[in-house]
Every structure is written in C-alpha cells, then in structure tokens.
Write an enzyme that holds these catalytic residues in place. Structure first.
Site, PDB file in Angstrom:
ATOM      1  N   GLY A  47       0.778  -1.226   0.000  1.00  0.00           N
ATOM      2  CA  GLY A  47       0.000   0.000   0.000  1.00  0.00           C
ATOM      3  C   GLY A  47       0.812   1.279   0.000  1.00  0.00           C
ATOM      4  O   GLY A  47       1.878   1.374  -0.611  1.00  0.00           O
ATOM      5  N   ILE A  48       0.296   2.295   0.697  1.00  0.00           N
ATOM      6  CA  ILE A  48       0.930   3.604   0.766  1.00  0.00           C
ATOM      7  C   ILE A  48       2.336   3.496   1.357  1.00  0.00           C
ATOM      8  O   ILE A  48       3.267   4.161   0.900  1.00  0.00           O
ATOM      9  CB  ILE A  48       0.076   4.570   1.612  1.00  0.00           C
ATOM     10  CG1 ILE A  48      -1.257   4.844   0.926  1.00  0.00           C
ATOM     11  CG2 ILE A  48       0.818   5.886   1.852  1.00  0.00           C
ATOM     12  CD1 ILE A  48      -2.223   5.632   1.785  1.00  0.00           C
ATOM     13  N   SER A 172      -6.440  10.678   8.486  1.00  0.00           N
ATOM     14  CA  SER A 172      -7.492  10.510   7.486  1.00  0.00           C
ATOM     15  C   SER A 172      -8.577  11.556   7.708  1.00  0.00           C
ATOM     16  O   SER A 172      -8.773  12.055   8.822  1.00  0.00           O
ATOM     17  CB  SER A 172      -8.116   9.118   7.602  1.00  0.00           C
ATOM     18  OG  SER A 172      -9.295   9.019   6.821  1.00  0.00           O
ATOM     19  N   TYR A 196     -12.094   3.590  14.585  1.00  0.00           N
ATOM     20  CA  TYR A 196     -11.284   4.111  13.473  1.00  0.00           C
ATOM     21  C   TYR A 196     -11.326   5.638  13.438  1.00  0.00           C
ATOM     22  O   TYR A 196     -10.282   6.289  13.326  1.00  0.00           O
ATOM     23  CB  TYR A 196     -11.779   3.538  12.149  1.00  0.00           C
ATOM     24  CG  TYR A 196     -10.935   3.961  10.967  1.00  0.00           C
ATOM     25  CD1 TYR A 196      -9.635   3.490  10.818  1.00  0.00           C
ATOM     26  CD2 TYR A 196     -11.420   4.852  10.007  1.00  0.00           C
ATOM     27  CE1 TYR A 196      -8.841   3.882   9.739  1.00  0.00           C
ATOM     28  CE2 TYR A 196     -10.645   5.241   8.931  1.00  0.00           C
ATOM     29  CZ  TYR A 196      -9.351   4.758   8.807  1.00  0.00           C
ATOM     30  OH  TYR A 196      -8.565   5.151   7.755  1.00  0.00           O
TER      31      TYR A 196
END
Length: 318
Positions: A47-48, A172, A196
């Site tokens: 991923g990132i 995020s 989250y």
C-alpha cells in the site's frame, strides 16, 4: 428507457467525479536527495507505506521497513531493491498490537542505527477480526495511535540527534467522524468505525502536541490525509462495511502511488518547517478539521496516552 437513462446519468456522474479527483490529486514535486539519510516506515510491505519506501529508496535513503509479517516484508524489500538498485533496504519486525514488541523494536533501532531522519507512522487498520489487543486495548486504536505514540517517544532522541528530521503521521479525513472523543474510554473497543474515527483524530492531535514539544529541536511533525486510496486495509473489514468500502474504492479511490504523494511531500519537501504540527492533504497544508480544534484536547490526549502505554521518564526526552 427510463432505467437506461438513469444508468447513463449515474455513469456520467461517476465519470465526472473520477475526472475531478484525478485533476485535483496532489503530487510531490520535490527533488530532495536522501543519500546519507535514514527513514523508518511502519506498515511498509504494501500500500501507501510500500510506495513511500519505494520513493525514498529512489532518492538514495537507507530505508527500514518496519513490518509485522516477515515474509511479506522481505518480498517488498526484494522488489524495492530490484526496481531502484538501492540495496540499503532493511527489514525489521515490529507488531504494533504489542507494546512489548514496539519497545523491543525501538531498542534495536537505538542500539544499531546512527541516525533517523524520517519516521513515518503509516501503519493503520480499520477492523481485523479481534477487537482487543494483547495489551487489553481496542486493537484499532492501539495499532493506529498508541503504538505510533510510543514508538515516536522511544525514538525521539535519535531524531533529535539527526536534526533536521521529521515525524509523519498518516491520518485521514475520517477524523471528522470522531464527534465526541471520550478520553476516559479512548482505549476501549466500541465499534469498528467509531474506533477508526477516534484513532484518526488521535493522529492529528498527537501531531499538534508533538510539534509543540519539539519546538526548537530541529524535529518537525506533520499529519496528513492521503485521500481515499485502494489499499489492503479494506481486506480487514467484512459484511456491509466491506461492500461499502469496496464500492467507494472501485469508483472514487486514488491509486496507492497517488495516495503516497502527501506522505512523501511531508517527508521531503523543503520550506514546510513553518507548518510544524499542521495537517496536509493533496500535498497542501489544510485547515485542521473541526474535531481537531478543541483547545487543550491534544495535551489531554498526550497525558492519557502516556498513562496507557506506561511511558517511563527514562524512555523519552519529551
């Protein structure tokens, strides 16, 4: 005919949104060389994190892949070396679901590394089956916030020694969903999405307070929203949540290479030191979300985090 028209309209809307997202996606334009520099990236086998490690390797850095899965990390290491020709890529194992593992990892780094120029707290999860970590905390919040908080504190002396250096916390836009952050209950599991949201807000608040504590040290800190990125984080969800995320990823997500751009920008771009403690999106500084503008909340979270990770005075210089 009506149904077909509706489908065409819906498709057109999706296409317009997709084009808009592509046109507004930020890219790191910095050509900063990282030869002689050392970077640690958590969760960097995919991923990132992988794309960030790949970029740093292309710039000549010594890159430490801090991962839980050794075989996947070694595979990522081989791919990076093959693509960049930089063989100064190292795999170190750390399980962010365990504070003991974080402490053991940091001890090894402090004993074996001469410098640390960039620390990227990238690893993150939404839901991975078990709700509670072996330390008795919400697994999502421990991996996404508390372990990064602990790791940064344990490595801060090495960061100061290597100044100018940087700490990057991948947050995020989901932080906007954390409406009522109850610090007395922050370590307990509530629901997958609430945990989250809270963890992503914690990333931003941690960055704000860290920047204050690091002022004048030559170490700066930044948080960021990478965008909606199609990564393996969705694989850890299930049911309707997985269906919903998969739909969003399919039509509206960035590629992982695009999603890594803001992390890379915050890590290497020159002239952003004056933005110490601030939040970024699409390689630009943005105003902190409303949920992260509560006066004094960052300081209270820091104090609570110290208690939860059992941070000892001799473990940090913050």
């Amino acid at each position: 005919m009506v149904f077909l028209t509706a489908i065409l309209i819906l498709f057109s809307i999706f296409a317009v949104v997709k084009i808009y997202l592509k046109l507004t996606t930020g890219r790191c334009r910095s050509h900063t060389c990282l030869v002689g520099k050392t970077a640690i990236i958590t969760g960097s086998n995919t991923g990132i994190g992988y794309e960030t490690a790949l970029d740093f390797a292309k710039r000549g850095a010594r890159v430490i892949l801090a991962c839980r899965n050794k075989s996947k990390a070694e595979e990522a290491r081989s791919k990076i070396i093959s693509e960049t020709g930089n063989d100064n890529i190292v795999v170190k194992i750390v399980d962010l679901a365990s504070f003991d593992s974080v402490r053991a990892f940091a001890k090894e780094i402090n004993e074996t590394e001469n410098r640390l120029d960039i620390l990227v707290n990238n690893a993150g999860v939404i839901g991975i089956g078990d709700d509670t970590s072996r330390d008795g905390l919400s697994l999502v919040i421990q991996i996404n916030h508390f372990s990064g908080f602990l790791l940064t504190n344990l490595l801060v002396n090495l960061l100061k020694k290597s100044a100018p250096s940087r700490v990057i916390n991948v947050s995020s836009l989901a932080a906007e969903g954390a409406k009522n952050l109850d610090l007395d209950q922050i370590a307990k599991h509530t629901s997958v999405m609430t945990d989250y949201y809270n963890s992503k807000l914690c990333n931003i608040l941690f960055t704000q307070e860290l920047a204050k504590k690091l002022e004048g040290s030559g170490v700066t800190a930044y948080s960021l929203h990478p965008g909606v990125v199609k990564t393996e984080i969705v694989n850890n969800t299930s049911g309707l949540l997985k269906i919903g995320f998969s739909f969003l990823m399919k039509f509206f997500s960035k590629t992982v290479e695009e999603g890594a751009q803001t992390t890379i920008h915050c890590s290497v771009a020159k002239g952003i030191e004056e933005c110490n403690g601030e939040h970024f999106s699409d390689c630009k500084r943005v105003k902190a979300y409303k949920t992260a503008r509560n006066p004094g909340l960052a300081k209270k979270l820091w104090e609570k985090s110290e208690q939860i990770v059992h941070l000892q005075p001799n473990e940090t210089q913050l």
